[in-house]
Design an enzyme around this catalytic site. Structure first.
Site, PDB file in Angstrom:
ATOM      1  N   ASP A  60     -45.073  60.353 104.406  1.00  0.00           N
ATOM      2  CA  ASP A  60     -43.808  60.514 105.116  1.00  0.00           C
ATOM      3  C   ASP A  60     -43.988  61.477 106.282  1.00  0.00           C
ATOM      4  OD1 ASP A  60     -41.083  60.613 105.854  1.00  0.00           O
ATOM      5  OD2 ASP A  60     -40.640  62.119 104.331  1.00  0.00           O
ATOM      6  N   ARG A 105     -32.312  51.671 117.335  1.00  0.00           N
ATOM      7  CA  ARG A 105     -32.431  53.055 116.862  1.00  0.00           C
ATOM      8  C   ARG A 105     -33.566  53.228 115.875  1.00  0.00           C
ATOM      9  NH1 ARG A 105     -27.894  54.635 113.804  1.00  0.00           N
ATOM     10  NH2 ARG A 105     -28.831  56.693 113.850  1.00  0.00           N
TER      11      ARG A 105
END
Length: 146
Positions: A60, A105
């Site tokens: 991550d 986005r």
């Protein structure tokens, strides 16, 4: 290649957090991000191996920071992690992340954790969206004006 600045209390790389994993991140001139680290008993899951959550956290961070290095302040909205091999403690591993695509986005990234012999142990894909309101005082990344 340039080293990214660490960021405070970050669980993965923040020098102000005494429980951090301790990795330093570098941006490659051709794009993408990488770092190396040796995991310890502090990240243990099964005896002698890293906890899956530690691996997911490293991916991550690598994927998200690759997006940050491209100039966007983002947060993860979806992570997919595939565990191929256990990650041994006490051995150097390499973690990479890179931006794959941006659509609206959403910014899509992928990452890998490789063992010392080059085998892929863990691979991931993530979707990140811009969220500058979550990071008002972060400095040192490409594209920032703060």
């Amino acid at each position: 290649m340039r080293r990214l600045p660490e960021h405070g209390m970050c669980f993965v790389c923040g020098s102000e957090n005494s429980h951090n994993i301790g990795i330093e991140w570098y941006v490659r001139d051709e794009g993408g991000l990488w770092g190396e680290v040796v995991l310890t008993e502090r990240q243990q899951g099964p005896p002698g191996y890293a906890h899956g959550g530690a691996s997911a956290s490293l991916l991550d961070e690598a994927m998200g920071l690759s997006v940050w290095a491209a100039g966007l302040r983002v947060a993860a909205v979806n992570l997919n992690v595939d565990y191929h091999r256990p990650v041994p403690l006490g051995e150097r591993i390499t973690i990479t992340g890179r931006v794959v695509e941006q659509s609206g986005r959403a910014v899509h990234a992928e990452g890998q954790i490789r063992l010392a012999d080059g085998q892929i142990a863990v691979a991931g894909r993530g979707v990140y969206v811009e969220a500058p309101q979550l990071f008002p005082d972060v400095h040192g990344f490409a594209g920032e004006t703060a």
